[in-house]
Design a protein around this motif. Structure first.
Motif, PDB file in Angstrom:
ATOM      1  N   LEU A 223      37.395  49.315  39.963  1.00 18.54           N
ATOM      2  CA  LEU A 223      36.308  48.431  40.373  1.00 18.54           C
ATOM      3  C   LEU A 223      36.845  47.031  40.695  1.00 18.54           C
ATOM      4  O   LEU A 223      36.465  46.424  41.703  1.00 18.54           O
ATOM      5  CB  LEU A 223      35.257  48.341  39.263  1.00 18.54           C
ATOM      6  CG  LEU A 223      34.143  47.299  39.463  1.00 18.54           C
ATOM      7  CD1 LEU A 223      33.388  47.565  40.752  1.00 18.54           C
ATOM      8  CD2 LEU A 223      33.197  47.309  38.259  1.00 18.54           C
ATOM      9  N   THR A 224      37.731  46.517  39.862  1.00 22.47           N
ATOM     10  CA  THR A 224      38.278  45.170  40.106  1.00 22.47           C
ATOM     11  C   THR A 224      39.104  45.139  41.385  1.00 22.47           C
ATOM     12  O   THR A 224      39.018  44.187  42.167  1.00 22.47           O
ATOM     13  CB  THR A 224      39.140  44.723  38.916  1.00 22.47           C
ATOM     14  OG1 THR A 224      38.346  44.760  37.719  1.00 22.47           O
ATOM     15  CG2 THR A 224      39.654  43.313  39.116  1.00 22.47           C
ATOM     16  N   GLU A 225      39.904  46.166  41.620  1.00 20.67           N
ATOM     17  CA  GLU A 225      40.684  46.221  42.861  1.00 20.67           C
ATOM     18  C   GLU A 225      39.768  46.260  44.074  1.00 20.67           C
ATOM     19  O   GLU A 225      40.054  45.618  45.095  1.00 20.67           O
ATOM     20  CB  GLU A 225      41.598  47.444  42.836  1.00 20.67           C
ATOM     21  CG  GLU A 225      42.750  47.329  41.838  1.00 20.67           C
ATOM     22  CD  GLU A 225      43.487  48.637  41.641  1.00 20.67           C
ATOM     23  OE1 GLU A 225      44.568  48.627  41.006  1.00 20.67           O
ATOM     24  OE2 GLU A 225      42.980  49.685  42.112  1.00 20.67           O
TER      25      GLU A 225
ATOM     26  N   ARG B  34      41.578  33.876  42.723  1.00 20.28           N
ATOM     27  CA  ARG B  34      41.544  34.019  41.270  1.00 20.28           C
ATOM     28  C   ARG B  34      40.327  33.314  40.677  1.00 20.28           C
ATOM     29  O   ARG B  34      39.643  33.853  39.797  1.00 20.28           O
ATOM     30  CB  ARG B  34      42.836  33.445  40.672  1.00 20.28           C
ATOM     31  CG  ARG B  34      42.948  33.638  39.155  1.00 20.28           C
ATOM     32  CD  ARG B  34      44.307  33.199  38.645  1.00 20.28           C
ATOM     33  NE  ARG B  34      44.523  31.771  38.801  1.00 20.28           N
ATOM     34  CZ  ARG B  34      45.416  31.214  39.586  1.00 20.28           C
ATOM     35  NH1 ARG B  34      46.201  31.976  40.334  1.00 20.28           N
ATOM     36  NH2 ARG B  34      45.556  29.914  39.670  1.00 20.28           N
ATOM     37  N   SER B  35      40.046  32.104  41.192  1.00 14.09           N
ATOM     38  CA  SER B  35      38.893  31.346  40.698  1.00 14.09           C
ATOM     39  C   SER B  35      37.583  32.026  41.069  1.00 14.09           C
ATOM     40  O   SER B  35      36.655  32.096  40.261  1.00 14.09           O
ATOM     41  CB  SER B  35      38.946  29.926  41.268  1.00 14.09           C
ATOM     42  OG  SER B  35      37.788  29.197  40.907  1.00 14.09           O
ATOM     43  N   LEU B  36      37.496  32.535  42.287  1.00 16.47           N
ATOM     44  CA  LEU B  36      36.274  33.172  42.771  1.00 16.47           C
ATOM     45  C   LEU B  36      35.911  34.397  41.946  1.00 16.47           C
ATOM     46  O   LEU B  36      34.741  34.633  41.627  1.00 16.47           O
ATOM     47  CB  LEU B  36      36.452  33.559  44.244  1.00 16.47           C
ATOM     48  CG  LEU B  36      35.274  34.213  44.948  1.00 16.47           C
ATOM     49  CD1 LEU B  36      34.114  33.229  45.061  1.00 16.47           C
ATOM     50  CD2 LEU B  36      35.684  34.708  46.325  1.00 16.47           C
ATOM     51  N   LEU B  37      36.918  35.187  41.584  1.00 17.59           N
ATOM     52  CA  LEU B  37      36.686  36.441  40.863  1.00 17.59           C
ATOM     53  C   LEU B  37      36.858  36.310  39.353  1.00 17.59           C
ATOM     54  O   LEU B  37      36.691  37.293  38.625  1.00 17.59           O
ATOM     55  CB  LEU B  37      37.634  37.521  41.393  1.00 17.59           C
ATOM     56  CG  LEU B  37      37.401  37.938  42.844  1.00 17.59           C
ATOM     57  CD1 LEU B  37      38.490  38.905  43.306  1.00 17.59           C
ATOM     58  CD2 LEU B  37      36.034  38.569  43.016  1.00 17.59           C
TER      59      LEU B  37
ATOM     60  N   ALA C  33      45.564  35.280  35.968  1.00 15.95           N
ATOM     61  CA  ALA C  33      46.590  35.151  37.007  1.00 15.95           C
ATOM     62  C   ALA C  33      47.532  36.347  37.019  1.00 15.95           C
ATOM     63  O   ALA C  33      47.893  36.863  38.086  1.00 15.95           O
ATOM     64  CB  ALA C  33      47.374  33.854  36.807  1.00 15.95           C
ATOM     65  N   GLY C  34      47.941  36.796  35.846  1.00 14.96           N
ATOM     66  CA  GLY C  34      48.856  37.936  35.779  1.00 14.96           C
ATOM     67  C   GLY C  34      48.217  39.218  36.270  1.00 14.96           C
ATOM     68  O   GLY C  34      48.854  40.022  36.975  1.00 14.96           O
ATOM     69  N   TYR C  35      46.939  39.407  35.915  1.00 19.00           N
ATOM     70  CA  TYR C  35      46.225  40.614  36.341  1.00 19.00           C
ATOM     71  C   TYR C  35      46.080  40.639  37.861  1.00 19.00           C
ATOM     72  O   TYR C  35      46.339  41.661  38.511  1.00 19.00           O
ATOM     73  CB  TYR C  35      44.855  40.647  35.660  1.00 19.00           C
ATOM     74  CG  TYR C  35      44.030  41.888  35.897  1.00 19.00           C
ATOM     75  CD1 TYR C  35      44.625  43.107  36.239  1.00 19.00           C
ATOM     76  CD2 TYR C  35      42.645  41.851  35.768  1.00 19.00           C
ATOM     77  CE1 TYR C  35      43.864  44.244  36.444  1.00 19.00           C
ATOM     78  CE2 TYR C  35      41.875  42.986  35.971  1.00 19.00           C
ATOM     79  CZ  TYR C  35      42.488  44.171  36.314  1.00 19.00           C
ATOM     80  OH  TYR C  35      41.730  45.298  36.512  1.00 19.00           O
ATOM     81  N   LEU C  36      45.683  39.500  38.441  1.00 17.80           N
ATOM     82  CA  LEU C  36      45.548  39.442  39.887  1.00 17.80           C
ATOM     83  C   LEU C  36      46.891  39.652  40.573  1.00 17.80           C
ATOM     84  O   LEU C  36      46.977  40.347  41.600  1.00 17.80           O
ATOM     85  CB  LEU C  36      44.961  38.102  40.318  1.00 17.80           C
ATOM     86  CG  LEU C  36      44.815  37.884  41.835  1.00 17.80           C
ATOM     87  CD1 LEU C  36      43.915  38.948  42.464  1.00 17.80           C
ATOM     88  CD2 LEU C  36      44.262  36.498  42.137  1.00 17.80           C
TER      89      LEU C  36
ATOM     90  N   ASN D 176      50.462  42.815  43.985  1.00  9.97           N
ATOM     91  CA  ASN D 176      51.742  43.522  44.135  1.00  9.97           C
ATOM     92  C   ASN D 176      51.502  44.975  44.535  1.00  9.97           C
ATOM     93  O   ASN D 176      52.217  45.524  45.396  1.00  9.97           O
ATOM     94  CB  ASN D 176      52.538  43.462  42.835  1.00  9.97           C
ATOM     95  CG  ASN D 176      53.115  42.082  42.562  1.00  9.97           C
ATOM     96  OD1 ASN D 176      53.263  41.275  43.482  1.00  9.97           O
ATOM     97  ND2 ASN D 176      53.429  41.800  41.313  1.00  9.97           N
ATOM     98  N   LYS D 177      50.517  45.600  43.905  1.00 10.06           N
ATOM     99  CA  LYS D 177      50.179  46.987  44.238  1.00 10.06           C
ATOM    100  C   LYS D 177      49.710  47.085  45.690  1.00 10.06           C
ATOM    101  O   LYS D 177      50.138  47.977  46.434  1.00 10.06           O
ATOM    102  CB  LYS D 177      49.092  47.496  43.287  1.00 10.06           C
ATOM    103  CG  LYS D 177      48.585  48.900  43.619  1.00 10.06           C
ATOM    104  CD  LYS D 177      47.486  49.330  42.652  1.00 10.06           C
ATOM    105  CE  LYS D 177      46.913  50.690  43.051  1.00 10.06           C
ATOM    106  NZ  LYS D 177      45.843  51.125  42.096  1.00 10.06           N
ATOM    107  N   PHE D 178      48.833  46.161  46.094  1.00 14.85           N
ATOM    108  CA  PHE D 178      48.324  46.172  47.467  1.00 14.85           C
ATOM    109  C   PHE D 178      49.441  45.943  48.478  1.00 14.85           C
ATOM    110  O   PHE D 178      49.488  46.585  49.537  1.00 14.85           O
ATOM    111  CB  PHE D 178      47.253  45.094  47.639  1.00 14.85           C
ATOM    112  CG  PHE D 178      45.932  45.425  47.009  1.00 14.85           C
ATOM    113  CD1 PHE D 178      45.696  46.660  46.431  1.00 14.85           C
ATOM    114  CD2 PHE D 178      44.909  44.491  46.999  1.00 14.85           C
ATOM    115  CE1 PHE D 178      44.473  46.969  45.853  1.00 14.85           C
ATOM    116  CE2 PHE D 178      43.679  44.790  46.438  1.00 14.85           C
ATOM    117  CZ  PHE D 178      43.460  46.028  45.859  1.00 14.85           C
ATOM    118  N   GLU D 179      50.355  45.017  48.158  1.00 14.48           N
ATOM    119  CA  GLU D 179      51.458  44.741  49.076  1.00 14.48           C
ATOM    120  C   GLU D 179      52.359  45.959  49.213  1.00 14.48           C
ATOM    121  O   GLU D 179      52.807  46.295  50.318  1.00 14.48           O
ATOM    122  CB  GLU D 179      52.253  43.533  48.591  1.00 14.48           C
ATOM    123  CG  GLU D 179      53.259  43.007  49.614  1.00 14.48           C
ATOM    124  CD  GLU D 179      53.828  41.669  49.219  1.00 14.48           C
ATOM    125  OE1 GLU D 179      54.083  40.834  50.100  1.00 14.48           O
ATOM    126  OE2 GLU D 179      54.024  41.438  48.004  1.00 14.48           O
ATOM    127  N   GLY D 180      52.613  46.634  48.108  1.00 16.62           N
ATOM    128  CA  GLY D 180      53.437  47.839  48.147  1.00 16.62           C
ATOM    129  C   GLY D 180      52.808  48.950  48.964  1.00 16.62           C
ATOM    130  O   GLY D 180      53.508  49.765  49.567  1.00 16.62           O
TER     131      GLY D 180
END
Length: 309
Positions: free
Chosen positions: A32-34, A53-56, A60-63, A68-72
């Motif tokens: 859901l977060t992704e 990060r502020s909007l959601l 910071a680490g979670y985002l 990183n997953k999306f870029e990969g």
């Protein structure tokens, strides 16, 4: 109201949405977060990571792990921010836009299925209740995030076309004819406009575009035309539309136009109330068949020589 009331409503609503998504495929293959991150990235040509990060309200680490997953997976590209090279910017790739569009289509189908269970006569009451909840619970955050009006940047004109098409399809059922009309208006402005006499404003809040409007020359001498006023649903009710219309009026009067005109449709009641507040007068209306709907078109006029306008 008690804590138990809120928890009971949350359980009820969660159950309704869960029943509609019985196949558990609404966000697949994302969490859901992704899916929320993909959705927000799809609302603008690019976003600074800090603003996202502020909007959601994400750690910071979670985002960072999500990005990183999306870029990969080839869904996003990252680079330096256009506004501050110390910040990082992120934008969807073509594959990312396809993924976001698929999730958006699923969400629309799910909501449509929910509305199919509601009698047409009850839908205005449901919509008003939802607006009330959003306004009450979101009032403080809406007040704390300042809205600024700015010139369009690269990609903003495309955003105007995309958001007009998506919002009017979702809220009024207008077909692709409307998207074609908006695309022509925007393309004409982009290819040939006088920056001294014509302008576009983007309303931005917390790094996100939440509204727009255009002022262009009309065929009649001394006349400007207000076009494509839009305010995102979450930004409505906080004066954004009024600020955009006031910006057009002030600009048109300052550069010497004698009157300001616009064309709209009677179903757009919220926009019409804004125009009336700023002194526009209805001068003509005519039924027509456009955008797949039977509508009543309206012409409105504002005399800029009137000092009270």
């Amino acid at each position: 109201m008690t804590v138990q009331d809120v928890r009971a409503f949350n359980r009820f609503y969660t159950g309704v949405i869960g029943a509609l998504d019985h196949g558990r495929h609404l966000y697949a293959p994302y969490t859901l977060t992704e899916a929320r991150v993909l959705y927000e990235l799809a609302q603008a040509p690019h976003r600074d990571v800090a603003d996202l990060r502020s909007l959601l309200h994400l750690d910071a680490g979670y985002l960072s792990r999500i990005l990183n997953k999306f870029e990969g997976a080839g869904l996003i590209e990252r680079g330096p921010s256009q506004s501050d090279p110390r910040r990082r910017r992120v934008q969807l790739t073509a594959r990312g836009r396809e993924a976001a569009a698929l999730l958006d289509a699923r969400a629309r189908d799910t909501v449509a299925a929910l509305l199919d269970t509601v009698a047409p006569a009850e839908r205005p009451r449901l919509a008003e209740a939802m607006r009330t909840i959003r306004d009450v619970l979101g009032a403080e955050s809406a007040r704390s995030a300042e809205v600024v009006l700015r010139e369009p940047r690269a990609g903003d004109l495309g955003w105007i076309v995309q958001r007009n098409a998506a919002l009017y399809a979702g809220e009024h059922g207008w077909n692709a004819d409307y998207e074609g009309l908006v695309a022509r208006i925007v393309a004409d402005f982009a290819e040939d406009h006088d920056p001294h006499l014509e302008r576009v404003w983007i309303a931005e809040q917390a790094g996100r575009a939440v509204g727009c409007v255009m002022c262009v020359r009309d065929e009649a001498p001394g006349t400007a035309r207000l076009r494509l006023l839009l305010v995102e649903p979450e930004a409505r009710g906080h004066g954004v539309g009024d600020r955009l219309v006031r910006a057009v009026i002030d600009f048109a009067r300052a550069v010497g136009y004698r009157e300001l005109v616009l064309w709209t449709n009677d179903v757009l009641s919220g926009a019409r109330r804004i125009y009336q507040r700023h002194g526009f007068v209805l001068v003509a209306e005519k039924p027509h068949r456009s955008f797949g709907k039977d509508l009543v078109g309206q012409d409105w006029r504002l005399d800029l020589r009137d000092p009270g306008a």
